[in-house]
Design an enzyme around this catalytic site. Structure first.
Site, mmCIF file in Angstrom:
data_model
loop_
_atom_site.group_PDB
_atom_site.id
_atom_site.type_symbol
_atom_site.label_atom_id
_atom_site.label_comp_id
_atom_site.label_asym_id
_atom_site.label_seq_id
_atom_site.Cartn_x
_atom_site.Cartn_y
_atom_site.Cartn_z
ATOM 1 N N GLY A 1 11.842 33.450 64.446
ATOM 2 C CA GLY A 1 10.592 32.778 64.099
ATOM 3 C C GLY A 1 9.603 32.949 65.227
ATOM 4 N N GLN B 1 2.174 31.426 70.375
ATOM 5 C CA GLN B 1 3.139 32.009 71.321
ATOM 6 C C GLN B 1 2.689 33.385 71.814
ATOM 7 O OE1 GLN B 1 6.716 31.120 68.617
ATOM 8 N NE2 GLN B 1 7.607 31.017 70.657
ATOM 9 N N CYS C 1 13.946 29.024 72.001
ATOM 10 C CA CYS C 1 12.553 29.381 71.738
ATOM 11 C C CYS C 1 12.188 30.572 72.613
ATOM 12 C CB CYS C 1 11.663 28.187 72.081
ATOM 13 S SG CYS C 1 9.912 28.510 71.840
ATOM 14 N N LEU C 2 11.484 31.543 72.023
ATOM 15 C CA LEU C 2 11.079 32.721 72.797
ATOM 16 C C LEU C 2 10.135 32.332 73.934
ATOM 17 C CD1 LEU C 2 10.525 35.227 69.847
ATOM 18 C CD2 LEU C 2 12.436 35.180 71.464
ATOM 19 N N HIS D 1 10.044 23.833 63.584
ATOM 20 C CA HIS D 1 9.879 24.292 64.967
ATOM 21 C C HIS D 1 8.584 25.102 65.107
ATOM 22 C CE1 HIS D 1 11.663 26.181 68.801
ATOM 23 N NE2 HIS D 1 10.614 26.942 68.533
ATOM 24 N N HIS E 1 4.701 24.363 66.995
ATOM 25 C CA HIS E 1 3.952 25.237 67.914
ATOM 26 C C HIS E 1 2.448 25.187 67.608
ATOM 27 C CE1 HIS E 1 6.798 27.345 70.447
ATOM 28 N NE2 HIS E 1 7.558 27.699 69.427
#
Ligand code: ZN
Length: 190
Positions: free
Chosen positions: A46, A51, A94-95, A136, A140
């Site tokens: 995702g 991000q 999370c990235l 999630h 963001h």
């Protein structure tokens, strides 16, 4: 298509609220495609536009597990319109919070309303990992990270470690040392 750089915490852009897109136009579709490519390369399941430093309400998902296979999903202006009372605890990654994981409790089922890649209004019932993932990513868009759902003690510890890792990376780069290879991700990065 292009790979976009992924921001990591604590970056102030990850704490901002993203704006809805007026329509799913060619520019939005380009962003969606670049985000999908970036997410696959990371690898992750995702990714939300903030991000990659774009403050638009756009997320992409692609879950490929034994029990859940979604294929690529593109959601513009996603909104949770219904959430179940029963909770699901999932160990999230999370990235933007690389190599840290924590259990987060969220509603186990949600219904999400969004515009798809063609700009068509859609609704999707989500449960299990997909429900966790959608919540999630929508977080963001409101400047919320999964570490905001855990104790401040644990959150601050993770943020300190991320800052330290970033400083080490910058120092190594300045000294011309090669970047350390990334540890193999075992838990899903969202
Ligand atoms: Zn994330």
């Amino acid at each position: 298509m292009a790979l976009l750089p992924i921001l990591t915490a604590p970056d102030p852009r990850l704490k901002k609220t993203s704006k809805p897109v007026a329509s799913v136009d060619a520019e939005t579709r380009q962003l969606m495609d670049d985000m999908l490519e970036t997410m696959h390369a990371a690898p992750g399941i995702g990714l939300a536009a903030p991000q990659v430093g774009v403050l638009k309400r756009v997320i992409v998902l692609d879950i490929d597990r034994e029990d859940v296979k979604t294929g690529p999903l593109f959601l513009a202006n996603p909104e949770i319109v219904e959430a179940s009372d029963d909770d699901l605890t999932y160990e999230e990654g999370c990235l933007s919070v690389p190599e840290h994981y924590a259990e987060v409790v969220r509603p186990g089922k949600v219904r999400v309303r969004y515009l798809d890649r063609d700009g068509k209004a859609q609704e999707m019932a989500c449960e299990g990992l997909l429900a966790t993932c959608v919540q999630h990513e929508i977080d963001h868009l409101d400047g919320v990270l999964f570490i905001d759902h855990i104790s401040s003690l644990k959150r601050n510890m993770i943020l300190r470690k991320l800052l330290k890792a970033r400083k080490e990376q910058e120092r190594d780069a300045a000294e011309g040392k090669p970047a350390k290879s990334k540890a193999k991700e075992t838990t899903a990065a969202l």
